[in-house]
Design an enzyme around this catalytic site. Sequence first.
Site, PDB file in Angstrom:
ATOM      1  N   ASP A  16       0.864  -1.188   0.000  1.00 33.28           N
ATOM      2  CA  ASP A  16       0.000   0.000   0.000  1.00 33.28           C
ATOM      3  C   ASP A  16       0.897   1.234   0.000  1.00 33.28           C
ATOM      4  OD1 ASP A  16      -2.537   1.459   0.198  1.00 33.28           O
ATOM      5  OD2 ASP A  16      -1.891   1.998   2.207  1.00 33.28           O
ATOM      6  N   SER A  17       0.302   2.362  -0.383  1.00 31.26           N
ATOM      7  CA  SER A  17       1.058   3.615  -0.356  1.00 31.26           C
ATOM      8  C   SER A  17       1.427   3.999   1.081  1.00 31.26           C
ATOM      9  CB  SER A  17       0.218   4.729  -0.981  1.00 31.26           C
ATOM     10  OG  SER A  17      -0.999   4.861  -0.272  1.00 31.26           O
ATOM     11  N   CYS A  79      -4.266  -1.411  -2.246  1.00 30.12           N
ATOM     12  CA  CYS A  79      -4.450   0.023  -2.432  1.00 30.12           C
ATOM     13  C   CYS A  79      -5.307   0.191  -3.678  1.00 30.12           C
ATOM     14  CB  CYS A  79      -3.075   0.664  -2.640  1.00 30.12           C
ATOM     15  SG  CYS A  79      -3.131   2.416  -3.066  1.00 30.12           S
ATOM     16  N   GLU A 164      -4.466   9.531   8.174  1.00 26.38           N
ATOM     17  CA  GLU A 164      -3.005   9.536   8.356  1.00 26.38           C
ATOM     18  C   GLU A 164      -2.591  10.420   9.536  1.00 26.38           C
ATOM     19  OE1 GLU A 164      -0.223   8.341   6.226  1.00 26.38           O
ATOM     20  OE2 GLU A 164      -1.615   6.971   5.232  1.00 26.38           O
ATOM     21  N   CYS A 198     -11.287   2.838  -0.745  1.00 28.97           N
ATOM     22  CA  CYS A 198      -9.934   3.258  -0.359  1.00 28.97           C
ATOM     23  C   CYS A 198      -9.642   2.536   0.942  1.00 28.97           C
ATOM     24  CB  CYS A 198      -9.867   4.770  -0.152  1.00 28.97           C
ATOM     25  SG  CYS A 198      -8.305   5.314   0.575  1.00 28.97           S
ATOM     26  N   HIS A 200      -7.918   3.164   3.403  1.00 32.60           N
ATOM     27  CA  HIS A 200      -7.870   3.945   4.642  1.00 32.60           C
ATOM     28  C   HIS A 200      -9.264   4.120   5.278  1.00 32.60           C
ATOM     29  CE1 HIS A 200      -3.898   5.148   3.301  1.00 32.60           C
ATOM     30  NE2 HIS A 200      -3.714   5.861   4.394  1.00 32.60           N
TER      31      HIS A 200
END
Length: 280
Positions: A16-17, A79, A164, A198, A200
């Site tokens: 994942d990023s 991702c 984040e 997504c 996240h």
Amino acid sequence: MENRFSSKTGPIGIFDSGYGGLTIFDKIQKQMPEYDYIYLGDNARTPYGTRSFEVVYHFTRQAVAELFKAGCQLVILACNTASAKALRTIQQRDLPAWDAQRRVLGVIRPTVEMMDTVSQTKHIGILGTNGTISSGSYTLEIKKMFPAMTVTGEACPMWVPLVENNEFDSPGADYFVRKHIEHILSIDPLIDTLVLGCTHYPLLINKIRKFLPDGITLFAQGEYVAASLKDYLHRHPEMDARLTKQHTRRFLTTESAAKFSEAASLFLNQPITVEQITIN
Ligand code: DGL
């Protein structure tokens, strides 16, 4: 290039990023605990969601090569942005040149396959990064599989930074969450299924539920990606035989290891050891 990937057995790679893919990894490791895993988060270059096709492809290709070098035989792009913008090119252009026996799989297909089962109205909403929504990948894949479905995408550019920066439970997040939920439902009031497109976004799930009218299903991908991987390995015993099963986990990040292990505990509810690496 080919010789760098000489191992014939090894772990499953999860890419994942940043941290988001941990929501997918967590479900995979719960369903398939015996396998070995290497998780790679490209935290130094996150977010991917705002970047061009070329840049997301270039970064993702480097990350997959890194996981292959570390011995991974199969890599999951955990991702949506990388799955939308890089997966096909890596599968078609890079894999045959690197090692045709290895595999790279994404998160969009396993999600799309479930849409017919979850939606009654056949009106689907996709919440994702700018990159995922502007790529049109979900719409294309859903239309290919279920031509009669109506798909509406909504880019939610502030949601990844909220997660984040550990602000996903804060009162300040309400504004950005409400705004996108109201907007997508105003475009198509018949939507009965909203996909968290997504990795996240599962951390925002309580906040999203707060603004969701009754009767709308929030679809988080983790369980389905994990189930689909399990099914894939069942159908591909030749790949399963290449995967080592010693219950090991390695976590790699391109940013600070201390920062990653602190944030990762939010996603995994367990302390982990992390190694910092450079990829190029
Ligand atoms: N977690 C990534 C996804 O699923 C997005 C995060 C980013 O923008 O890098 O799309």
